[in-house]
Every structure is written in structure tokens, then in C-alpha cells.
Motif scaffolding. Structure first.
Motif, mmCIF file in Angstrom:
data_model
loop_
_atom_site.group_PDB
_atom_site.id
_atom_site.type_symbol
_atom_site.label_atom_id
_atom_site.label_comp_id
_atom_site.label_asym_id
_atom_site.label_seq_id
_atom_site.Cartn_x
_atom_site.Cartn_y
_atom_site.Cartn_z
ATOM 1 N N LEU A 198 0.830 -1.208 0.000
ATOM 2 C CA LEU A 198 0.000 0.000 0.000
ATOM 3 C C LEU A 198 0.864 1.258 0.000
ATOM 4 O O LEU A 198 0.620 2.198 -0.762
ATOM 5 C CB LEU A 198 -0.916 -0.011 1.220
ATOM 6 N N LYS A 199 1.899 1.251 0.828
ATOM 7 C CA LYS A 199 2.798 2.402 0.899
ATOM 8 C C LYS A 199 3.573 2.565 -0.414
ATOM 9 O O LYS A 199 3.793 3.684 -0.876
ATOM 10 C CB LYS A 199 3.757 2.270 2.083
ATOM 11 N N LEU A 200 3.983 1.464 -1.025
ATOM 12 C CA LEU A 200 4.681 1.542 -2.309
ATOM 13 C C LEU A 200 3.774 2.114 -3.405
ATOM 14 O O LEU A 200 4.221 2.874 -4.255
ATOM 15 C CB LEU A 200 5.210 0.170 -2.724
ATOM 16 N N GLU A 216 2.295 6.821 -6.810
ATOM 17 C CA GLU A 216 1.361 7.902 -7.152
ATOM 18 C C GLU A 216 2.042 9.261 -7.033
ATOM 19 O O GLU A 216 1.901 10.112 -7.904
ATOM 20 C CB GLU A 216 0.144 7.874 -6.222
ATOM 21 N N PHE A 217 2.761 9.476 -5.926
ATOM 22 C CA PHE A 217 3.464 10.748 -5.740
ATOM 23 C C PHE A 217 4.478 10.975 -6.855
ATOM 24 O O PHE A 217 4.594 12.080 -7.384
ATOM 25 C CB PHE A 217 4.167 10.794 -4.378
ATOM 26 N N HIS A 242 6.211 14.531 -7.794
ATOM 27 C CA HIS A 242 6.711 14.930 -6.481
ATOM 28 C C HIS A 242 7.938 14.090 -6.144
ATOM 29 O O HIS A 242 8.024 12.933 -6.521
ATOM 30 C CB HIS A 242 5.661 14.674 -5.394
ATOM 31 N N LYS A 243 8.865 14.702 -5.413
ATOM 32 C CA LYS A 243 9.957 13.917 -4.852
ATOM 33 C C LYS A 243 9.417 13.260 -3.590
ATOM 34 O O LYS A 243 8.555 13.818 -2.913
ATOM 35 C CB LYS A 243 11.143 14.814 -4.497
ATOM 36 N N VAL A 244 9.932 12.074 -3.274
ATOM 37 C CA VAL A 244 9.445 11.334 -2.106
ATOM 38 C C VAL A 244 10.634 10.980 -1.213
ATOM 39 O O VAL A 244 11.626 10.435 -1.680
ATOM 40 C CB VAL A 244 8.702 10.045 -2.529
ATOM 41 N N LYS A 245 10.479 11.297 0.064
ATOM 42 C CA LYS A 245 11.495 10.914 1.044
ATOM 43 C C LYS A 245 11.017 9.630 1.714
ATOM 44 O O LYS A 245 9.935 9.586 2.300
ATOM 45 C CB LYS A 245 11.669 12.012 2.091
ATOM 46 N N ILE A 260 9.847 0.482 -7.039
ATOM 47 C CA ILE A 260 9.448 1.746 -7.667
ATOM 48 C C ILE A 260 10.393 2.147 -8.805
ATOM 49 O O ILE A 260 10.385 3.278 -9.258
ATOM 50 C CB ILE A 260 9.350 2.883 -6.620
ATOM 51 N N ASN A 261 11.164 1.203 -9.288
ATOM 52 C CA ASN A 261 12.156 1.450 -10.324
ATOM 53 C C ASN A 261 11.574 2.122 -11.565
ATOM 54 O O ASN A 261 12.195 3.004 -12.145
ATOM 55 C CB ASN A 261 12.840 0.135 -10.704
ATOM 56 N N GLU A 262 10.387 1.737 -11.992
ATOM 57 C CA GLU A 262 9.800 2.307 -13.207
ATOM 58 C C GLU A 262 9.216 3.700 -12.980
ATOM 59 O O GLU A 262 8.941 4.423 -13.924
ATOM 60 C CB GLU A 262 8.734 1.384 -13.773
ATOM 61 N N HIS A 263 9.024 4.093 -11.718
ATOM 62 C CA HIS A 263 8.431 5.405 -11.413
ATOM 63 C C HIS A 263 9.473 6.449 -11.033
ATOM 64 O O HIS A 263 9.254 7.637 -11.258
ATOM 65 C CB HIS A 263 7.421 5.270 -10.270
ATOM 66 N N GLY A 264 10.575 6.010 -10.417
ATOM 67 C CA GLY A 264 11.567 6.977 -9.958
ATOM 68 C C GLY A 264 12.888 6.314 -9.652
ATOM 69 O O GLY A 264 13.038 5.098 -9.728
#
Length: 186
Positions: A109-111, A116-117, A122-125, A153-157
Motif C-alpha cells: 500500500l505504501k509503495l 502515485e506521488f 513529487h519527490k518522495v522521502k 518503484i524502479n519504473e516510477h523513480g
């Protein structure tokens, strides 16, 4: 002869008959000086050109006014403002917290939220928090969690910078892969 275009009084700019100065320094659409003249002559020029007279400043008792199509000018100004707001919004830093004992469903869920961010530019910490000393010393488990996050999350960031570690947490920043696509609010 008395001519005036009327716009709502809540307008933030003085237009046409709202201008109270008797002397006008007139500028064309590009901002080049046409000359000094009376209010009446400036209104006549605006009427002949089918444009509005908008006050852009004052110099003593002389109002500095510009000939332009106010509705078109306002549209383009709003468009610029929305673009700037989007640019500012896309630079926000979001934070998602994980724990070494986060359950599999919560982890997914968190991933999904991280993805989405990143898709919204958006940058995500990412922060992996430790409750006690024992959790912070489990290096292999903590590194596996971070490796799993990065692979998921390789494909997103991608990771931006380095991994920061402290006794209470490990953190890093992920930046989006692609350039943002401008999404305007309806």
C-alpha cells in the motif's frame, strides 16, 4: 463624447472609466511609449482601436496606461499563474514512513502511494524508522527493505543522492523518472 467599457468593480486593475487621472502616459500592447495625452484622447484611441485602457502605474499626477484587450490579457495572466502554481506544486517533498516490521500488505500500500506521488512529479522521502537499538543494528534486514523499495518503484523513480543513516532511522529521496505532464484543474 463619453465612452467607457465596463468591467466588474472587483477587478484588481483600473480600467477605462475607472481611471481618475486627467493626464495619461500611453503605452501600446508591447509596452512602448506612444506619448503623453489627456484622459479623453487616450480613451478615444482605445475606442478607435477597440481596446481597453488599463492603468499599470503612476508617476506623480500622470497615470501610466496601456492599450490592450483586457479579457485576453487576463486569460494569459491566469494561464501563466496556473503554470507557475503547477511548477511550485510539483517540487513538493512527500514523506512515507516504513518500519523493519511493516506487514506485506501495508508495504504494498505504501509503495503504491509512493508510485502515485512520483507519477504526480513529487519527490518522495523514504524513511525507515527504528523503534529500538536492536532494530537499528539489523543491517541485513534494513538493507533488504531499502533494496526492495528501490526495485519496486524502479519504473516510477530513482534514488536521488545517498542513503542517510542515524541511530533512529535510515532515509533517502526518490525523484521522478520522467518530466511532468502539465495537468490543469478544470
Amino acid at each position: 463624447f463619453y465612452f467607457s467599457f465596463t468591467y466588474p468593480l472587483h477587478s484588481q486593475h483600473l480600467l477605462n472609466n475607472q481611471i481618475k487621472s486627467h493626464k495619461i502616459m500611453l503605452l501600446n500592447k508591447e509596452g512602448q511609449k506612444i506619448g503623453d495625452m489627456s484622459y479623453r484622447d487616450a480613451m478615444q484611441k482605445a475606442y478607435d482601436a477597440k481596446l481597453d485602457l488599463m492603468q499599470v502605474g503612476e508617476n506623480g499626477d500622470i497615470a501610466i496606461c496601456k492599450l490592450l484587450n483586457y479579457e485576453s490579457w487576463l486569460y494569459h495572466e491566469n494561464k501563466k499563474r496556473h503554470k507557475q502554481e503547477f511548477k511550485n506544486r510539483s517540487q513538493e517533498l512527500k514523506t512515507i514512513n516504513f518500519r523493519p516490521v511493516t506487514g506485506e500488505n501495508d508495504f504494498k500500500l505504501k509503495l503504491r502511494k509512493v508510485a502515485e506521488f512520483l507519477d504526480d512529479s513529487h519527490k518522495v522521502k523514504i524513511v525507515v524508522k527504528f523503534k529500538n537499538y536492536r532494530e537499528s543494528t539489523m543491517d541485513t534486514i534494513n538493507k533488504e527493505i531499502i533494496k526492495k523499495i528501490i526495485e519496486s518503484i524502479n519504473e516510477h523513480g530513482e534514488m536521488d543522492g545517498r542513503l542517510n543513516t542515524s541511530p533512529k532511522e535510515m532515509s533517502f529521496i526518490i525523484k521522478p523518472n520522467k518530466k511532468p505532464v502539465l495537468k490543469m484543474k478544470p
